[in-house]
Every structure is written in structure tokens, then in C-alpha cells.
Design a protein around this motif. Structure first.
Motif, PDB file in Angstrom:
ATOM      1  N   GLY A  52     -40.792 -23.698 -41.956  1.00  0.00           N
ATOM      2  CA  GLY A  52     -39.866 -24.723 -41.474  1.00  0.00           C
ATOM      3  C   GLY A  52     -38.580 -24.070 -41.012  1.00  0.00           C
ATOM      4  N   ARG A  53     -37.453 -24.518 -41.570  1.00  0.00           N
ATOM      5  CA  ARG A  53     -36.157 -23.971 -41.187  1.00  0.00           C
ATOM      6  C   ARG A  53     -35.662 -22.909 -42.161  1.00  0.00           C
ATOM      7  NH1 ARG A  53     -32.345 -28.964 -39.952  1.00  0.00           N
ATOM      8  NH2 ARG A  53     -30.904 -27.217 -39.875  1.00  0.00           N
ATOM      9  N   SER A  54     -36.457 -22.617 -43.156  1.00  0.00           N
ATOM     10  CA  SER A  54     -36.031 -21.688 -44.198  1.00  0.00           C
ATOM     11  C   SER A  54     -36.798 -20.362 -44.103  1.00  0.00           C
ATOM     12  CB  SER A  54     -36.279 -22.324 -45.573  1.00  0.00           C
ATOM     13  OG  SER A  54     -35.842 -21.487 -46.587  1.00  0.00           O
ATOM     14  N   ARG A  55     -36.069 -19.275 -44.231  1.00  0.00           N
ATOM     15  CA  ARG A  55     -36.684 -17.950 -44.244  1.00  0.00           C
ATOM     16  C   ARG A  55     -36.557 -17.390 -45.654  1.00  0.00           C
ATOM     17  NH1 ARG A  55     -38.740 -14.414 -40.815  1.00  0.00           N
ATOM     18  NH2 ARG A  55     -38.193 -15.689 -39.014  1.00  0.00           N
ATOM     19  N   THR A  56     -37.696 -16.948 -46.195  1.00  0.00           N
ATOM     20  CA  THR A  56     -37.739 -16.401 -47.550  1.00  0.00           C
ATOM     21  C   THR A  56     -38.050 -14.921 -47.472  1.00  0.00           C
ATOM     22  OG1 THR A  56     -38.480 -18.520 -48.429  1.00  0.00           O
ATOM     23  CG2 THR A  56     -38.856 -16.586 -49.804  1.00  0.00           C
ATOM     24  N   TYR A  57     -37.311 -14.156 -48.265  1.00  0.00           N
ATOM     25  CA  TYR A  57     -37.502 -12.707 -48.316  1.00  0.00           C
ATOM     26  C   TYR A  57     -38.108 -12.316 -49.651  1.00  0.00           C
ATOM     27  CZ  TYR A  57     -34.885 -12.057 -44.040  1.00  0.00           C
ATOM     28  OH  TYR A  57     -34.494 -12.083 -42.728  1.00  0.00           O
ATOM     29  N   HIS A  66     -27.701  -8.001 -42.789  1.00  0.00           N
ATOM     30  CA  HIS A  66     -28.047  -7.099 -43.892  1.00  0.00           C
ATOM     31  C   HIS A  66     -29.550  -7.130 -44.161  1.00  0.00           C
ATOM     32  CE1 HIS A  66     -24.160  -5.658 -45.183  1.00  0.00           C
ATOM     33  NE2 HIS A  66     -23.666  -6.889 -45.281  1.00  0.00           N
ATOM     34  N   LEU A  67     -30.126  -8.306 -44.143  1.00  0.00           N
ATOM     35  CA  LEU A  67     -31.561  -8.439 -44.412  1.00  0.00           C
ATOM     36  C   LEU A  67     -32.399  -7.802 -43.304  1.00  0.00           C
ATOM     37  CD1 LEU A  67     -31.365 -11.988 -45.918  1.00  0.00           C
ATOM     38  CD2 LEU A  67     -32.249  -9.961 -47.105  1.00  0.00           C
ATOM     39  N   GLN A  68     -31.913  -7.846 -42.086  1.00  0.00           N
ATOM     40  CA  GLN A  68     -32.623  -7.181 -40.989  1.00  0.00           C
ATOM     41  C   GLN A  68     -32.634  -5.663 -41.194  1.00  0.00           C
ATOM     42  OE1 GLN A  68     -30.442  -8.770 -37.648  1.00  0.00           O
ATOM     43  NE2 GLN A  68     -31.938 -10.405 -37.306  1.00  0.00           N
ATOM     44  N   VAL A  69     -31.524  -5.125 -41.695  1.00  0.00           N
ATOM     45  CA  VAL A  69     -31.473  -3.686 -41.980  1.00  0.00           C
ATOM     46  C   VAL A  69     -32.467  -3.347 -43.097  1.00  0.00           C
ATOM     47  CG1 VAL A  69     -30.020  -1.787 -42.825  1.00  0.00           C
ATOM     48  CG2 VAL A  69     -29.094  -3.426 -41.179  1.00  0.00           C
ATOM     49  N   LEU A  70     -32.504  -4.176 -44.137  1.00  0.00           N
ATOM     50  CA  LEU A  70     -33.463  -3.955 -45.234  1.00  0.00           C
ATOM     51  C   LEU A  70     -34.899  -4.057 -44.738  1.00  0.00           C
ATOM     52  CD1 LEU A  70     -31.693  -5.926 -48.106  1.00  0.00           C
ATOM     53  CD2 LEU A  70     -32.010  -3.449 -47.970  1.00  0.00           C
ATOM     54  N   GLU A  71     -35.134  -4.984 -43.828  1.00  0.00           N
ATOM     55  CA  GLU A  71     -36.483  -5.154 -43.293  1.00  0.00           C
ATOM     56  C   GLU A  71     -36.867  -3.969 -42.405  1.00  0.00           C
ATOM     57  OE1 GLU A  71     -39.172  -8.991 -42.076  1.00  0.00           O
ATOM     58  OE2 GLU A  71     -37.052  -9.057 -41.575  1.00  0.00           O
ATOM     59  N   SER A  72     -35.938  -3.495 -41.575  1.00  0.00           N
ATOM     60  CA  SER A  72     -36.260  -2.345 -40.712  1.00  0.00           C
ATOM     61  C   SER A  72     -36.415  -1.069 -41.540  1.00  0.00           C
ATOM     62  CB  SER A  72     -35.205  -2.156 -39.627  1.00  0.00           C
ATOM     63  OG  SER A  72     -33.989  -1.717 -40.167  1.00  0.00           O
ATOM     64  N   GLY A  73     -35.801  -1.032 -42.723  1.00  0.00           N
ATOM     65  CA  GLY A  73     -35.969   0.103 -43.620  1.00  0.00           C
ATOM     66  C   GLY A  73     -37.252   0.037 -44.424  1.00  0.00           C
ATOM     67  N   GLY A  74     -38.007  -1.050 -44.273  1.00  0.00           N
ATOM     68  CA  GLY A  74     -39.287  -1.183 -44.957  1.00  0.00           C
ATOM     69  C   GLY A  74     -39.171  -1.614 -46.410  1.00  0.00           C
ATOM     70  N   PRO A 120     -38.784 -13.673 -54.967  1.00  0.00           N
ATOM     71  CA  PRO A 120     -38.400 -14.064 -53.606  1.00  0.00           C
ATOM     72  C   PRO A 120     -37.147 -14.940 -53.608  1.00  0.00           C
ATOM     73  CG  PRO A 120     -40.732 -14.487 -54.000  1.00  0.00           C
ATOM     74  CD  PRO A 120     -40.122 -14.139 -55.318  1.00  0.00           C
ATOM     75  N   ALA A 121     -36.432 -14.897 -52.477  1.00  0.00           N
ATOM     76  CA  ALA A 121     -35.227 -15.715 -52.331  1.00  0.00           C
ATOM     77  C   ALA A 121     -34.996 -16.028 -50.862  1.00  0.00           C
ATOM     78  CB  ALA A 121     -34.022 -14.983 -52.908  1.00  0.00           C
ATOM     79  N   THR A 122     -34.308 -17.134 -50.624  1.00  0.00           N
ATOM     80  CA  THR A 122     -33.944 -17.522 -49.261  1.00  0.00           C
ATOM     81  C   THR A 122     -32.688 -16.766 -48.849  1.00  0.00           C
ATOM     82  OG1 THR A 122     -32.531 -19.336 -49.976  1.00  0.00           O
ATOM     83  CG2 THR A 122     -34.878 -19.848 -49.601  1.00  0.00           C
ATOM     84  N   VAL A 123     -32.386 -16.812 -47.560  1.00  0.00           N
ATOM     85  CA  VAL A 123     -31.180 -16.169 -47.052  1.00  0.00           C
ATOM     86  C   VAL A 123     -29.959 -16.739 -47.767  1.00  0.00           C
ATOM     87  CG1 VAL A 123     -29.742 -15.798 -45.014  1.00  0.00           C
ATOM     88  CG2 VAL A 123     -32.226 -15.713 -44.799  1.00  0.00           C
ATOM     89  N   LYS A 124     -29.924 -18.044 -47.919  1.00  0.00           N
ATOM     90  CA  LYS A 124     -28.782 -18.695 -48.572  1.00  0.00           C
ATOM     91  C   LYS A 124     -28.629 -18.205 -50.014  1.00  0.00           C
ATOM     92  CE  LYS A 124     -26.784 -23.172 -49.600  1.00  0.00           C
ATOM     93  NZ  LYS A 124     -26.956 -24.618 -49.612  1.00  0.00           N
ATOM     94  N   GLN A 125     -29.732 -18.107 -50.740  1.00  0.00           N
ATOM     95  CA  GLN A 125     -29.678 -17.627 -52.123  1.00  0.00           C
ATOM     96  C   GLN A 125     -29.200 -16.177 -52.199  1.00  0.00           C
ATOM     97  OE1 GLN A 125     -33.795 -18.473 -52.952  1.00  0.00           O
ATOM     98  NE2 GLN A 125     -33.277 -20.261 -54.223  1.00  0.00           N
ATOM     99  N   LEU A 126     -29.550 -15.385 -51.207  1.00  0.00           N
ATOM    100  CA  LEU A 126     -29.141 -13.983 -51.185  1.00  0.00           C
ATOM    101  C   LEU A 126     -27.688 -13.819 -50.747  1.00  0.00           C
ATOM    102  CD1 LEU A 126     -32.424 -12.603 -49.658  1.00  0.00           C
ATOM    103  CD2 LEU A 126     -31.554 -12.077 -51.942  1.00  0.00           C
TER     104      LEU A 126
END
Length: 114
Positions: free
Chosen positions: A67-72, A51-59, A31-37
């Protein structure tokens, strides 16, 4: 268009961009945060999020916010549909070659005597 193809189209679209493929490479290690990616590609955070939204919509990936951090992270079985699609194409090609081999065996030999 076959409605079952739509998820596959989204998957291939998501993988079409080199920045997104690099993100998938990174996420395949954990896993990584948006900033790390965003950092390796020197992307601004809003671009990375798109870009991450496209990856997420692609499954391919999923996210969670703490909190304020989103991890993928990678979605389990994300590439199963590609595997199935490739296996089906390979099976069709092998069947076509088998039919060709059979057709060649069915051709009677030519008589060489004058």
C-alpha cells in the motif's frame, strides 16, 4: 581498486553514520516502517528514506512496499562479508606473529663467556 572491495566499501560507508547504525540496531530486533525508524532520531521522513537507501545499497537492509507503507528488515547474512574480511585480517596478523616467534627462536643465543 579491487572490484571485489566495492561491496565492502558500500557496507562500511552505510555503517559510518550514527543514524544509520541506530536504524540497524532497531531493525535487528525486527522489521519497521520508515516512520518507526525515523522517530527515535527525530528525522524527517525524506532524510530517513535517504539513510535507508544507503543501507539498502550497502546490502544491509531490504524493503517491501504494501500500500502506502514501506517496511524495512535486515538482509540475511548482511554482515557475512565483514566477518570474512575481519577473519582474513586476523589470520594475516597471526601468521605474522608466528613468523616473528619463529625468527626469534632461530636467533642463536649469545655466548656470555668473556
Amino acid at each position: 581498486m579491487d572490484p571485489t572491495q566495492r561491496p565492502l566499501d558500500l557496507l562500511f560507508t552505510a555503517l559510518a553514520d550514527p543514524n544509520r547504525r541506530a536504524m540497524v540496531e532497531q531493525l535487528s530486533r525486527g522489521p519497521a516502517t520508515v516512520k518507526q525508524l525515523a522517530e527515535p532520531a527525530r528525522l524527517r521522513l525524506p532524510s530517513a528514506v535517504k539513510h535507508l537507501q544507503v543501507l539498502e545499497s550497502g546490502g544491509i537492509v531490504m524493503s517491501e512496499k504494501a500500500g502506502r507503507s514501506r517496511t524495512y528488515r535486515m538482509r540475511p547474512g548482511a554482515f557475512r562479508q565483514i566477518d570474512d574480511w575481519v577473519r582474513q585480517r586476523e589470520a594475516a596478523m597471526e601468521a605474522a606473529f608466528d613468523r616473528l616467534v619463529q625468527a626469534m627462536h632461530d636467533i642463536p643465543p649469545e655466548d656470555d663467556t668473556p
